[in-house]
Structures are given as C-alpha cells and as structure tokens.
Design an enzyme around this catalytic site. Structure first.
Site, short mmCIF file in Angstrom:
data_model
loop_
_atom_site.label_atom_id
_atom_site.label_comp_id
_atom_site.label_asym_id
_atom_site.label_seq_id
_atom_site.Cartn_x
_atom_site.Cartn_y
_atom_site.Cartn_z
N GLU A 52 -6.18 -10.73 -0.96
CA GLU A 52 -6.95 -10.49 0.28
C GLU A 52 -8.44 -10.41 -0.01
O GLU A 52 -9.14 -9.51 0.45
CB GLU A 52 -6.49 -9.18 0.94
N GLU A 102 0.80 -1.24 0.00
CA GLU A 102 0.00 0.00 0.00
C GLU A 102 0.82 1.28 0.00
O GLU A 102 0.55 2.21 0.77
CB GLU A 102 -0.95 -0.01 1.20
#
Ligand code: GLA
Length: 365
Positions: A269, A162
């Site tokens: 995820e 991220e």
C-alpha cells in the site's frame, strides 16, 4: 503531363511516409517505458483502484505502468457483504472484469480487518448473544463465498489485516474479533481461506512495518503461526510513509528481519505523504497550507522514494510485488486522514497525471 502524373503519385506516397514518420514518433513516445517495464526483472508493479478510477483517463496510466491491481475499498467486508444474507458484488465485479480483460494480476483485499466490519458479524442470533463459534461460522461463510467468486482471477489475498497493536503495552490489537476469540481468530481466518482456495497465496498485511517495536511483534506472531503449521504464505508491508519515516536504517532492518522468515514479501500500500506523521485524526486549521506542493516538499518526497526503492531492489530475492495506494495525486486517502480536507500529494503521478520527480527517482537506476 508526366510531371503532373508524377506529382499525383508522389504526393500521397510522401504524405503516407510523413504520416508513418509521425506515427513512429508517437509510438516511440507512447511506448516509452512504464514503471512495470523498468521493473520487469524485479517485481510486479501494482496499484489500488476504485471502479471510478477505471472509468477515467487514470485507466491509461494503470495500463501503461502497472501489472497488478488491488481493490481499494470494493472488497472490504462492509462494502461487499453489507448484510448477512446480502452481498454487493457490482464494484468488486467491475474491478475483476477489468483485470480479466487486460490480463492484469489481482490481489484480494481484505478478508478479516477490525475496520469496515458490518454490524451483522457481531450481532446476536435468535436472541442469543454472539459467541466465537458464531463468528467463526460467519467468517468462514464470508471468506468462502468471496474467494470462490474470484478464484479465477485473484491470485493472492490479504487474509488478516492489521491485527497487531501500535501500543507498546500490547501485542494484539484489541479488536472485537480479539476480544471474543483471542488471537485464535487469526489462525482460523487463514485456515478458512486455505480451504476456500488452496491455490491462493495468503498474506498477513500490516502498517508501521518498519518501526522496530511493531515489526518484532509481527515477526513473533508469524513465527508462532508457522510453528502451528497455519497456512500463511507471505507478508504484506503496507508502507504508508512520511517525509521523516521510515529511516533508511529502520527500513533495512525491517526488510532483513522479515526476509529471514523465509516467506515472500510484498509492499502492498505504498505512498509517501508530504506532511509530518500524525497518528491521530484532527480537524483542518488555517495553518494547514495545503495548496503549496513546494519544490522542497517534492525533493524530500522524491528522496524517500529513491531510498525505499534502492532497498527494495537490494531485497529483490524476497520481494515479489510493489503496490501503490492509489493511482495519482488526484485521489488519495491521505486527503482525509489524519486531517480531513487537507490535500496531500503522496504518489508518483501528479494531479495532471504527469510523472513527478519521485517517479524519475524510482526508475533511475
Ligand atoms: C489501511 C488498509 C487499506 C486502506 C488504508 C488507507 O492501510 O489496509 O485498505 O484503508 O488503510 O485508506
């Protein structure tokens, strides 16, 4: 007399036969296919786990349906390395031991992330304020120690998680790493990881992967890293989804553009919330009716999963694995975010550990 003898002999034999029959039926039921079997010729199916989930009956679901594990939280820096001179291995070790014992693949998650950073990473040293050289030395030591410990069992690592901003006006997330080191910290992390374990597959991992703006930023960062010969080997698309997003069009464009980079992709995820997307955390209100997982909600969710997997199968040449973020609806991070305490139902198995409509849509092809 002869008849009695015959009965003595026959009854146990008949009983055994019946038992075998029962067993055969149970086996037929038990051995009914798991997700990993349906997808055997497509991609490895995985799931994120905690040591607690491995100690409950969720372990049976894991073993039946999945061939790969990711530690949900146990390998995040703050958990595994709380103080500069102190590691906490217990939780991560128990997940690694489970993977070894059951011959499951294990993904490492995650080495460098703006969240779950322990204070020592940016703390002054001998009264001197932190410098980027100090952060690099600390990062390298962390990455090397953790990767060496699990070298035998972890085949791939989410090295940087991220790093790209969701803000339209910026490219890189303004994390402490970025503020001190600039974007260079990303390349450094990959170099340290490659040095620690040259055989590990090194991932860049991010969310909102299907939004056109964000995916363009991720892609141009990866192209830059490739140009600089940084050892980045694969891309992780988190796929935390909502009923309305991503659209089929945006997902397909994302898969197409990411595939064009020539690196393997993994869905890392995956889950599909039953609530509308809300990017900012807020308190639960009386209007949040979370006890009703309605037939309508279930149908919309199943359709999103169906759409996603249809496209994943279409891009099977590029996708090497799909990991769900948690095992069943009993436990999901979405119960805490964006609305703390609002129950969500984002997975393929319900709170009673039974396959949901979404499960059947995923395996019906
Ligand atoms: C991010 C992280 C994961 C996890 C999820 C939600 O996607 O990569 O480790 O924390 O958020 O919990």
């Amino acid at each position: 007399m002869f008849l009695r003898k015959l009965l003595y002999v026959c009854i146990p034999v008949l009983a055994m036969a019946c038992n075998t029959n029962n067993k055969a039926q149970t086996n037929a039921f038990d051995s009914s296919k798991g997700l990993k079997d349906y997808y055997q010729s497509y991609f490895t199916m995985g799931v994120s786990v905690s040591p607690a989930s491995l100690a409950t009956e969720e372990a049976d679901i894991i073993l039946k349906h999945f061939g790969s594990l990711t530690a949900e939280n146990a390998m995040k820096m703050k958990n595994i390395h709380p103080k500069e001179n102190e590691y906490y291995w217990k939780d991560a070790d128990s997940i690694a031991a489970f993977a070894r014992r059951h011959h499951l693949k294990l993904r490492g998650h995650t080495l460098v992330w703006h969240q779950e950073v322990p204070d020592w990473m940016f703390a002054p040293q001998n009264g001197r304020p932190v410098t980027k050289e100090m952060v690099y030395a600390r990062l390298q030591s962390h990455i090397t120690t953790v990767m060496h410990r699990y070298k035998d069992v972890i085949y791939a690592w989410d090295v940087v998680n991220e790093a790209i901003s969701d803000d339209k006006n910026e490219v890189y997330r303004k994390s402490k790493y970025y503020e001190l080191c600039g974007e260079e910290y990303i390349a450094k992390a990959f170099e340290f990881a490659h040095k620690a374990d040259p055989k590990a597959i090194l991932f860049y991992n991010d969310y909102n992967e299907s939004y056109p703006e964000k995916r363009k930023k991720i892609i141009s960062m990866i192209k830059e890293l490739q140009k600089k010969k940084v050892p980045i080997h694969a891309i992780g698309l988190q796929c935390h989804w909502f009923p309305e997003e991503p659209t089929q069009e945006n997902l397909e464009a994302a898969l197409k553009d990411f595939s064009a980079l020539g690196l393997p992709l993994q869905i890392t995820e995956m889950d599909v919330s039953v609530y509308k997307r809300e990017p900012v955390a807020r308190a639960k209100t009386p209007a949040d009716n979370d006890t009703l997982y309605s037939a309508e909600k279930e149908k919309i969710q199943a359709e999103k999963y169906r759409m996603g997997f249809e496209l994943f199968r279409k891009y099977k040449k590029h996708i090497t694995g799909i990991t769900f973020w948690n095992v069943t609806d009993r436990h999901t991070w979405m119960d805490y975010f964006p609305v703390k305490g609002r129950k969500d139902y984002p997975l393929l198995f319900d709170v009673h550990l039974q396959p949901k409509k979404a499960f059947w849509e995923v395996v019906k092809f």
